[in-house]
Design a protein around this motif. Structure first.
Motif, short mmCIF file in Angstrom:
data_model
loop_
_atom_site.label_atom_id
_atom_site.label_comp_id
_atom_site.label_asym_id
_atom_site.label_seq_id
_atom_site.Cartn_x
_atom_site.Cartn_y
_atom_site.Cartn_z
N ASP A 126 0.55 -1.00 -0.10
CA ASP A 126 0.17 -0.07 0.83
C ASP A 126 0.69 1.25 0.25
N VAL A 127 0.23 2.55 0.33
CA VAL A 127 1.04 3.72 -0.60
C VAL A 127 0.33 4.36 1.01
N THR A 128 1.29 5.85 1.66
CA THR A 128 0.49 6.37 2.35
C THR A 128 -0.21 7.40 2.22
N GLU A 129 -1.39 7.91 2.89
CA GLU A 129 -2.32 8.71 2.66
C GLU A 129 -1.54 10.13 2.41
N ASP A 130 -0.47 9.74 2.63
CA ASP A 130 -0.03 11.26 2.79
C ASP A 130 0.70 11.58 1.30
N ASN A 131 1.90 10.81 1.10
CA ASN A 131 2.22 11.68 -0.21
C ASN A 131 1.75 10.54 -1.61
N LEU A 132 1.45 9.78 -1.57
CA LEU A 132 0.89 8.43 -2.39
C LEU A 132 2.07 7.59 -2.68
N THR A 133 3.70 7.72 -1.90
CA THR A 133 4.70 6.99 -1.53
C THR A 133 3.89 5.40 -1.30
N ASP A 135 4.37 3.02 1.76
CA ASP A 135 4.30 2.78 3.22
C ASP A 135 5.03 2.22 3.96
N PRO A 136 5.94 2.40 4.30
CA PRO A 136 6.89 1.98 5.49
C PRO A 136 6.38 1.11 6.09
N GLU A 137 5.44 0.83 5.96
CA GLU A 137 4.43 -0.17 7.75
C GLU A 137 4.26 -1.29 6.85
N ALA A 138 3.71 -1.08 5.06
CA ALA A 138 3.49 -1.57 4.28
C ALA A 138 4.19 -2.75 4.33
N VAL A 139 5.72 -1.98 4.00
CA VAL A 139 6.43 -3.41 3.68
C VAL A 139 6.53 -3.66 4.30
N CYS A 160 10.05 9.38 -1.10
CA CYS A 160 9.70 8.69 -0.18
C CYS A 160 10.37 8.91 1.00
N ASP A 161 9.53 8.12 2.71
CA ASP A 161 9.74 8.29 3.88
C ASP A 161 11.19 7.97 3.58
N HIS A 162 12.44 8.14 3.05
CA HIS A 162 13.65 7.82 2.88
C HIS A 162 14.87 7.07 4.41
N GLU A 163 14.11 8.04 5.54
CA GLU A 163 15.14 7.46 6.78
C GLU A 163 13.63 5.94 7.21
N ALA A 164 12.39 6.32 7.40
CA ALA A 164 11.69 4.44 7.69
C ALA A 164 12.28 3.60 6.76
N ALA A 167 15.76 2.20 7.28
CA ALA A 167 16.00 2.03 8.78
C ALA A 167 15.42 0.12 8.55
N ILE A 168 14.18 0.23 7.41
CA ILE A 168 13.96 -0.94 7.76
C ILE A 168 15.00 -1.80 6.45
N ALA A 169 15.45 -1.49 5.50
CA ALA A 169 16.70 -2.20 4.47
C ALA A 169 17.78 -2.72 5.63
N ARG A 170 18.64 -1.39 5.87
CA ARG A 170 19.26 -2.32 7.40
C ARG A 170 18.61 -3.18 7.93
N LYS A 171 17.21 -2.73 8.43
CA LYS A 171 17.48 -3.97 9.62
C LYS A 171 17.37 -5.28 9.34
N HIS A 172 16.58 -5.00 7.83
CA HIS A 172 16.36 -7.16 7.32
C HIS A 172 16.89 -7.32 6.25
N ARG A 173 18.60 -6.37 5.75
CA ARG A 173 19.57 -6.56 5.15
C ARG A 173 19.23 -6.55 3.97
N LEU A 174 18.04 -5.93 3.15
CA LEU A 174 16.78 -5.58 2.05
C LEU A 174 18.08 -4.46 1.53
#
Ligand SMILES: Cc1ncc(COP(=O)(O)O)c(C=O)c1O
Length: 392
Positions: A126-133, A135-139, A160-164, A167-174
């Protein structure tokens, strides 16, 4: 229908043989930025005299150097289009065959297709309501042991919410890759978005503000990627005797490189004109109940690629489609970017959209989005019509 956004874009260009400065002319969503023909002629004479028309010519080298400086990124490599650039970006990271790449359905077909063409599986979230990029939570909710990468899109030039995401990419080695087709020249917190993630890909298609008619650019914050990208772009040929990897033909020719050099001189002026136009659109449309306008956050320097509105029919009283038809009756051709979304295409219809909501927000958003004509050919008389149609 598969790929129809692009087909429509091309159709809209074919229908634009005359500039929009005559009283009866139609107004299309985009208008190609084209250099002065006499300047192009000078370059053509230079190319003809040199007889060097493609394969890393001097204009190609010069354009790459200027783009690397402009985008403040060590690796900036030209491609013959953004789609091949995306395919090579995914190849760069040697992702395990058949692994999942998480992406957004709210994008142009090339994003998802570049994943599939690499023998990888697009997983839509899914995408965020805010700017349609994306959604890090859905990722995060979509990650499994089979996930290898995230391909996020700075859709409409919204960043996109690059910070989030990082962080997800680092945590899951993606691996984190950006489809930056709409975001040439953008910055986030003063940093060029071309340096974000492991790689970014820009489109220089004629519909893009900065264009080489067809073309693209792959950027990476790592200078060490240059050799691998060079090989991938040129059939894997290292020298006359050696082919060392499974490459493709992603090269841009000298004529298009010349157009790039000339358009780079025009880019900032056109961007400023569009920024002023964004201001005018906001004046006209802000405050209409049910019409949501996309404002640029303070920490973003907008690429000024698109002007997006969203129409909430329950509040506005009419649908996005009603408005589109009403504008067309006045010869103003807005576009439903991006509708259909990727999961509506025949080839991805069976793919779910992973969301942290009860229903994916993107299913609502796709029925509300409308991109209005956004280029320096939009005049006050057009704005007056847009205003009247929206306020009626
Ligand atoms: C989001 C997005 N990604 C990728 C592409 C593909 O770029 P190209 O047309 O240069 O192949 C486009 C083209 O419009 C796009 O909008």
């Amino acid at each position: 229908m598969l790929g129809n956004n692009h087909a429509l874009k091309i159709a809209s260009q074919k229908k634009t043989p005359k500039p929009n400065n005559t009283a009866d002319s139609s107004l299309y969503v985009s208008r190609p930025l084209l250099p002065d023909l006499s300047r192009l002629q000078e370059y053509l004479e230079q190319i003809w005299a040199s007889q060097w028309v493609t394969n890393n010519g001097s204009l190609h080298i010069e354009l790459e150097k200027r783009l690397s400086n402009k985008l403040k990124v060590p690796t900036a490599m030209l491609f013959n289009n953004g789609t091949i650039g995306l395919m090579v970006a995914l190849k760069l990271f040697d992702l395990p065959s058949g692994s999942d790449v998480i992406t957004t359905p709210m994008t142009f077909a090339a994003t998802a297709h570049s994943i599939s063409w690499n023998g990888l599986k697009p997983v839509f979230v899914d995408v965020t309501e805010d700017n349609l990029t994306i959604d890090p939570e859905a990722v995060e909710a979509a990650i499994t042991a089979n996930t290898s990468a995230i391909l996020a899109v700075h859709c409409y030039g919204c960043i996109c919410d690059h910070e989030a995401l990082s962080a997800i990419a680092r945590k899951h080695r993606l691996k984190l890759i950006y489809d930056a087709a709409h975001a040439f020249g953008s910055t986030l917190n003063g940093q060029s978005i071309a340096t974000l993630g492991g790689a970014s890909v820009f489109s220089f298609h004629a519909t893009k503000l900065f264009n080489t008619l067809e073309g693209g650019l792959l950027t990476s914050p790592n200078a060490a990627d240059q050799e691998t990208i060079y090989l991938l772009r040129n059939f894997g040929i290292r020298d006359e005797e050696q082919v060392v990897s499974v490459g493709i033909n992603g090269k841009l020719n000298e004529v298009q490189s010349a157009i790039g050099l000339l358009n780079l001189e025009l880019f900032e002026d056109e961007r400023l004109k569009r920024r002023a136009l964004r201001g005018r659109y906001l004046e006209i449309l802000k405050g209409i109940d049910g019409v949501i306008v996309q404002e640029t956050p303070d920490n973003v320097d907008n690429s000024e690629q698109y002007f997006l509105v969203r129409i909430d029919p329950l509040v506005y009283g009419k649908t996005r489609d009603d408005l589109k038809v009403a504008l067309e009756a006045k010869k103003i051709y807005a576009r439903k970017y991006f509708h259909p979304i990727c999961t509506d295409y025949e080839c991805y219809r069976e793919y779910p959209i992973i969301s942290v909501r009860e229903r994916p927000y993107v299913e609502k958003a796709k029925k509300e989005v409308l991109c209005l004509p956004f280029h320096s050919g939009v005049e006050n008389r057009h704005l007056q019509i847009v205003r009247d149609v929206f306020r009626r």
